[in-house]
Design an enzyme around this catalytic site. Structure first.
Site, PDB file in Angstrom:
ATOM      1  CE  LYS A   1      50.609  36.622 -32.817  1.00 32.55           C
ATOM      2  NZ  LYS A   1      50.322  37.525 -33.972  1.00 32.55           N
TER       3      LYS A   1
ATOM      4  CB  THR B   1      50.396  31.407 -32.252  1.00 28.83           C
ATOM      5  OG1 THR B   1      51.006  30.163 -31.892  1.00 28.83           O
ATOM      6  CG2 THR B   1      50.672  32.398 -31.135  1.00 28.83           C
ATOM      7  CG  ASP B   2      49.273  26.274 -31.156  1.00 29.25           C
ATOM      8  OD1 ASP B   2      50.281  27.010 -31.208  1.00 29.25           O
ATOM      9  OD2 ASP B   2      49.282  25.104 -31.590  1.00 29.25           O
ATOM     10  CD  GLU B   3      54.477  28.813 -29.869  1.00 30.12           C
ATOM     11  OE1 GLU B   3      55.215  29.198 -28.951  1.00 30.12           O
ATOM     12  OE2 GLU B   3      54.882  28.581 -31.014  1.00 30.12           O
TER      13      GLU B   3
ATOM     14  CE1 TYR C   1      54.995  34.633 -31.934  1.00 27.08           C
ATOM     15  CE2 TYR C   1      54.927  32.370 -31.125  1.00 27.08           C
ATOM     16  CZ  TYR C   1      54.490  33.345 -32.003  1.00 27.08           C
ATOM     17  OH  TYR C   1      53.552  33.034 -32.955  1.00 27.08           O
TER      18      TYR C   1
END
Length: 336
Positions: free
Chosen positions: A155, A127-129, A151
């Site tokens: 990741k 993910t970009d997060e 989260y």
């Protein structure tokens, strides 16, 4: 080719499975697909109902943290596409334990089994997060990881593990990082299906803070097509960004959802912002465009209209899921 898809009963994973078995992803024609999924609250066998009877499909219920089961399932597969992860930011803020277990330990168990059984390629979907927040411009794949919520931190840890398995142990690993996905079969705690299903039921919808947080929106079919491109031709040990090309503030997104559902701003509750809410994400997709030829195909206007219509026509799918969503009520904030 024999493909093992972890988390294949979830939103994005099930789209990949359905598309692969239908031969809609170039390179997936004739593939045998096994899904390994724990069937937690957001994993749903109904997502796989369209292909459940397919002769090249197999489903296994199980946890990626279960090393013995994983070892049995991985044996005989050529490639792994690893979607399995706890993914909802707000839940991770409430309690991070399951996020660390699933996203970090689960990935480590999968990597060990892939190495042991000489899997030819391991695609790790992220993910970009993991980058945190960016005020302007876009991240490239070599940007430092700076996650701000549990989260995203979990990741980021799984990304680093996957890349370490390539660098130190020779496993063919490729990592993808995507922007915000939307489309059919998305669990109704995420912002688009939450707003749509609430609005279809005449309920109110929550908007965090000033609504100025910005995200790029990627249709799930474009995401899965890009993952297949990476599976086919990505370079080992590399990271590839996948974006949709439509950046909107949450307020702009809300405007579009209200219009699509025939509602007005008087049904919107402005609620306090969540902890650690990143202001903006943006990915540079030059690398995957130039190396693999990826471009998003689904215009946001078309994809959103089709998504709203799908939820309108498929109440029997989402109505039973609303009680399981922590964010189904009209006065609780929606994560993005």
């Amino acid at each position: 080719m024999r493909i093992l898809v972890t988390g294949g009963a979830g939103f994005i994973g099930s789209e990949f499975v359905r598309s692969a078995l239908r031969g809609e992803l170039p390179g997936s024609e004739g593939a045998h697909v096994t899904v390994l999924d724990k069937l937690t609250y957001s994993g749903n066998l109904e997502n796989l109902a369209p292909v459940a009877a397919h002769p090249r499909f197999r489903f296994v219920t199980g946890d990626t943290c279960d090393a013995r089961l994983v070892d049995d399932v991985v044996a005989g597969h050529d490639v792994i596409v690893h979607f399995a992860a706890e993914s909802h930011v707000d839940r991770s803020i409430d309690t991070a334990t399951q996020f660390v277990l699933s996203n970090v330990l689960g990935t480590q168990v999968m990597l060990e089994a892939a190495l042991r059984h000489r899997v030819a390629r391991f695609v790790h979907v992220s993910t970009d997060e993991v980058y945190g927040s960016i005020d302007s411009g876009s991240w490239t794949e070599d940007a430092p990881l700076a996650p701000n919520v549990p989260y995203a931190a979990a990741k980021a840890g799984s990304d680093l593990l996957a890349l370490a398995w390539h660098r130190t142990r020779g496993l063919d690993v490729v990592v993808t990082r995507c922007t915000n996905n939307y489309g059919h079969y998305q669990f109704p705690e995420k912002v688009i299906p939450l707003f749509v299903t609430n609005l279809l039921d005449g309920l109110r919808v929550p908007l965090y803070g000033d609504g100025g947080n910005r995200r790029d929106w990627l249709h799930v079919s474009d995401h899965c097509r890009a993952i297949q491109m990476v599976l086919n031709g990505g370079r080992p040990g590399e990271v590839y960004h996948i974006g949709g090309g439509t950046e909107l503030s949450n307020r702009q997104l809300t405007e579009r959802l209200l219009a699509a559902c025939g509602a007005d701003w008087d049904v919107v509750d402005h609620v306090p912002d969540r902890q650690g809410h990143d202001r903006r994400y943006s990915l540079d997709i030059t690398k995957i465009r130039e190396e693999l030829g990826y471009e998003p195909r689904v215009r946001f206007e078309d994809g959103l209209a089709a998504t709203v219509e799908w939820y309108r026509r498929n109440r029997s799918w989402w109505e039973p899921l609303k009680p399981a969503s922590a964010l189904s009520g009209p006065a609780v904030p929606a994560g993005t």
